[in-house]
Design a protein around this motif. Structure first.
Motif, short mmCIF file in Angstrom:
data_model
loop_
_atom_site.label_atom_id
_atom_site.label_comp_id
_atom_site.label_asym_id
_atom_site.label_seq_id
_atom_site.Cartn_x
_atom_site.Cartn_y
_atom_site.Cartn_z
N VAL A 41 -76.11 -2.05 15.57
CA VAL A 41 -76.20 -3.25 16.40
C VAL A 41 -76.50 -4.48 15.55
O VAL A 41 -76.04 -5.59 15.83
CB VAL A 41 -77.25 -3.07 17.53
CG1 VAL A 41 -78.66 -2.98 17.00
CG2 VAL A 41 -77.14 -4.22 18.54
N PHE A 42 -77.27 -4.31 14.46
CA PHE A 42 -77.49 -5.42 13.54
C PHE A 42 -76.17 -5.90 12.94
O PHE A 42 -75.90 -7.10 12.87
CB PHE A 42 -78.45 -4.99 12.42
CG PHE A 42 -78.63 -6.05 11.36
CD1 PHE A 42 -79.63 -7.00 11.47
CD2 PHE A 42 -77.79 -6.11 10.24
CE1 PHE A 42 -79.79 -8.01 10.51
CE2 PHE A 42 -77.95 -7.09 9.27
CZ PHE A 42 -78.95 -8.04 9.41
N THR A 43 -75.34 -4.95 12.51
CA THR A 43 -74.06 -5.30 11.90
C THR A 43 -73.16 -6.01 12.89
O THR A 43 -72.49 -7.00 12.55
CB THR A 43 -73.38 -4.04 11.35
OG1 THR A 43 -74.25 -3.40 10.42
CG2 THR A 43 -72.07 -4.38 10.66
N ARG A 44 -73.11 -5.52 14.13
CA ARG A 44 -72.29 -6.17 15.16
C ARG A 44 -72.75 -7.60 15.40
O ARG A 44 -71.94 -8.52 15.52
CB ARG A 44 -72.34 -5.38 16.47
CG ARG A 44 -71.56 -4.10 16.47
CD ARG A 44 -71.31 -3.61 17.90
NE ARG A 44 -72.54 -3.36 18.63
CZ ARG A 44 -73.20 -2.20 18.61
NH1 ARG A 44 -72.75 -1.20 17.86
NH2 ARG A 44 -74.29 -2.04 19.33
N THR A 45 -74.06 -7.79 15.46
CA THR A 45 -74.59 -9.13 15.74
C THR A 45 -74.31 -10.08 14.60
O THR A 45 -73.86 -11.22 14.81
CB THR A 45 -76.11 -9.04 16.00
OG1 THR A 45 -76.36 -8.10 17.05
CG2 THR A 45 -76.67 -10.40 16.41
#
Length: 385
Positions: free
Chosen positions: A10-14
């Motif tokens: 989710v960090f990478t997506r954000t």
């Protein structure tokens, strides 16, 4: 972050959405703003990576020689960058008004994306600097994983050797006692909770990190704006305490950022929740542990550093669950990560798995990010209403 695959996803997506997804700002401008943010905390690793991305996306190389060579619109953002990084509680609607009115003005959509990038990279610097302490720790060697979810093994560098159980065992006993007290005792009055916050705020002001040298990024370092405590010992803060019950992410910030910067609110909300709720029910060598008391103590302590108070929380729990070395680590990582001295903090969280230490660094990232965004979004709301 490979220690925690769910959070990393989710960090990478954000981050991808903020830097390369839909939004009003050109890619080179986004990366220059990120460089401005990372420069505040002298994170040369982050700045160097962002410089490469900036040039790859068509950025003007001369801008990297100093912010005075960048367009006026970006120069105007520098004051807000300083305030958000070091004293976010001072941000107000006048700062927003100066940016969205007059020549070379920012649209509200552009400004929301810029503020999100600034806060995101300030917090990323906290994580990167914080992990320097853990990567230098003597116990950061490989061994079988403890309590990893669904049988998934983390990367070998994320697993420490079997920890000593004494410090963690003492913490477990304190958590068990607190849990029993909270279930059997009457709730504290509002006045008692307020006193517990004030005492923690005063105690925190006494933890003073030492100033150490850092790299000159030429884009951010100056003497007129450095990190400062919300409350300094023996002094009254220049700003009122930010009460989460009056303005919070779930009821206020989320809807505003989603309205002015479409879709990013959903991603940020998922990231906050994933970091806060992350648990494998382990603590050091212990299994089947409810870590919620510890996680909430870390989160509330971080937001207290930024003058943010949860009226429904008993802040005496922080002092019972977080020892002085951990509180000093958290304060330095969140407020002035460039001042970290890894050699002096090698034993912080002694007895914890390395992945658990990384989780604390993630909590520092997310709780700081949410704190900065709350101040920024409140200032934007005050301007628009």
């Amino acid at each position: 972050m490979c220690c925690h695959a769910e959070y990393l996803a989710v960090f990478t997506r954000t981050q991808h959405f903020i830097m390369r997804g839909d939004g009003p700002l050109p890619f080179d401008v986004r990366h220059y703003i990120a460089i401005m943010a990372a420069g505040r905390h002298q994170s040369s690793v982050v700045v160097d990576q962002l410089k490469d991305e900036f040039l790859t996306n068509g950025g003007q190389a001369q801008w990297l020689d100093g912010i005075h060579l960048a367009p006026k619109k970006l120069r105007d953002l520098n004051e807000v960058n300083k305030i958000l990084a070091h004293r976010p509680w001072l941000l107000n609607k006048a700062h927003i008004e100066r940016l969205v009115r007059g020549r070379d003005n920012w649209s509200l959509g552009e400004l929301l994306q810029a503020l999100t990038i600034l806060a995101h990279y300030h917090a990323v610097c906290s994580f990167v600097h914080g992990c320097r302490v853990f990567s230098d720790a003597p116990e950061a060697s490989t061994s079988p994983a403890l309590g990893t979810p669904n049988g998934v093994r983390p990367h070998s560098k994320c697993v420490s050797s079997p920890p000593r159980g004494v410090p963690v065992g003492e913490l477990m006993q304190k958590m068990q006692t607190l849990s029993q007290q909270q279930s059997s005792a009457a709730a504290l009055t509002a006045a008692e909770r307020s006193v517990s916050y004030d005492r923690l705020d005063a105690d925190t002001a006494m933890l003073q990190p030492r100033l150490v040298g850092g790299d000159d990024t030429r884009l951010a370092i100056d003497a007129d704006n450095v990190c400062e405590d919300f409350s300094r010992r023996g002094e009254t803060s220049a700003a009122a305490t930010f009460r989460v019950q009056d303005y919070n992410w779930e009821d206020h910030g989320f809807s505003l950022v989603n309205r002015l910067y479409s879709d990013v609110g959903e991603l940020l909300d998922e990231k906050f929740r994933t970091a806060y709720n992350l648990t494998y029910q382990t603590m050091g060598s212990f299994r089947a542990v409810d870590t919620s008391l510890f996680r909430r103590a870390v989160w509330c302590h971080i937001q207290c550093l930024f003058g943010i108070r949860h009226d429904d929380y008993d802040y005496t729990v922080v002092n019972q669950l977080l020892d002085r070395s951990l509180k000093a680590f958290i304060k330095t990582v969140c407020v002035c990560p460039e001042r970290l001295e890894p050699a002096k903090l090698r034993r912080v969280m002694d007895g914890f798995q390395l992945s658990e230490k990384v989780h604390v660094a993630i909590l520092c990232l997310e709780a700081r990010l949410q704190s900065e965004l709350l101040y920024a979004l409140r200032a934007v709301m005050c301007y628009t209403t």
